[in-house]
Design an enzyme around this catalytic site. Structure first.
Site, PDB file in Angstrom:
ATOM      1  N   GLY A   1     -24.107  27.782 -18.068  1.00  0.00           N
ATOM      2  CA  GLY A   1     -24.079  26.509 -18.781  1.00  0.00           C
ATOM      3  C   GLY A   1     -22.898  26.398 -19.723  1.00  0.00           C
ATOM      4  N   TYR A   2     -22.612  27.500 -20.415  1.00  0.00           N
ATOM      5  CA  TYR A   2     -21.484  27.524 -21.357  1.00  0.00           C
ATOM      6  C   TYR A   2     -20.162  27.367 -20.617  1.00  0.00           C
ATOM      7  CZ  TYR A   2     -18.350  29.420 -24.964  1.00  0.00           C
ATOM      8  OH  TYR A   2     -17.334  29.609 -25.873  1.00  0.00           O
ATOM      9  N   VAL A   3     -20.000  28.107 -19.515  1.00  0.00           N
ATOM     10  CA  VAL A   3     -18.764  28.026 -18.738  1.00  0.00           C
ATOM     11  C   VAL A   3     -18.577  26.625 -18.155  1.00  0.00           C
ATOM     12  CG1 VAL A   3     -17.710  28.783 -16.568  1.00  0.00           C
ATOM     13  CG2 VAL A   3     -18.469  30.470 -18.233  1.00  0.00           C
TER      14      VAL A   3
END
Length: 250
Positions: free
Chosen positions: A158-160
């Site tokens: 999700g962060y990437v």
């Protein structure tokens, strides 16, 4: 003003989002040391931002604290207004505000995904949009991504996804600002010893991540600030790029 007569740093003004801690704080300190007037932005920690601004001022620099949700265009327009009112304009904008919530994609809470995307994507977009309209000629916009867009570590999905969007935004904005003498670049740090990175990680995992680069250590916020300072000032022929600042991590 052209790229050959960019204003000296002691007449330049920088607005740094997420500057109350971590990489943003190190960037504010580095640019202030180079003579920039700095607007130290905070979202939730006003006291830390005001303490940093006061420390910069006490050391002979110029700094103010400005607040606001980076994803709120009205609040961030007010932050630009404050910087312009205090210092006469804005030359450099650094998008260092960000949040990171780790989870396998299969089990990531969608509310957490929305939180990351609101700050990391919408926030960067809002601030970049304002910067595109308000940064002076000879200026620079510097966004912050992550080297994990290239290393594909599990639990960072999700962060990437949010940071890959930040990289794409910078690529396009650099080209849309043709003829304005404003550079747009992205810094992609590797594992860096900030509270955001260290939170919830075991000593064993931290040691493992530190060993992913041939320097055999975590980056320090000052390492990232060095690259940001380069892109903010002298690097006028670096534009539309993502700079992986990670000690050589594959």
């Amino acid at each position: 003003m052209t790229s050959t007569d960019t204003a000296p740093s002691d007449s330049r003004v920088a607005l740094i989002t997420g500057a109350s801690g971590g990489i943003g704080k190190a960037v504010a300190e580095r640019l202030a040391a180079e003579g920039y007037a700095v607007a130290v932005h905070y979202a939730g920690n006003q006291q830390k931002a005001e303490t940093l601004a006061a420390a910069i001022t006490a050391a002979g620099g110029r700094a103010i604290a400005v607040g606001g949700d980076v994803a709120d265009e009205t609040a961030m327009a007010a932050a630009f207004d404050a910087a312009e009112s205090a210092f006469g304009g804005v030359d450099v904008v650094v998008n260092a505000a960000g949040i990171m919530i780790l989870s396998p994609i299969a089990s990531l809470d969608l509310d957490d995904l929305d939180r990351m995307h609101r700050t990391n994507i919408r926030g960067t977009f809002v601030v970049s949009q304002l910067a595109a309209n308000r940064v002076r000629a000879g200026g620079a916009i510097v966004n912050v991504s992550t080297s994990v867009t290239r290393t594909q570590l599990p639990s960072y999905g999700g962060y990437v996804a949010s940071k890959a969007a930040v990289e794409g935004l910078g690529l396009i904005l650099a080209r849309e600002l043709r003829g304005r003498d404003i550079t747009v670049n992205t810094v992609a740090p590797g594992p860096t010893a900030t509270a955001l990175f260290l939170e919830g990680k075991s000593e064993e995992l931290i040691e493992q991540l530190a060993g992913m680069n041939p320097m055999n250590r975590l980056g320090e916020p000052e390492d990232i600030a060095e690259t940001v300072a380069f892109l903010a000032g002298p690097a006028r022929w670096v534009n539309g790029q993502t700079i992986f600042t990670n000690g050589g991590m594959a």
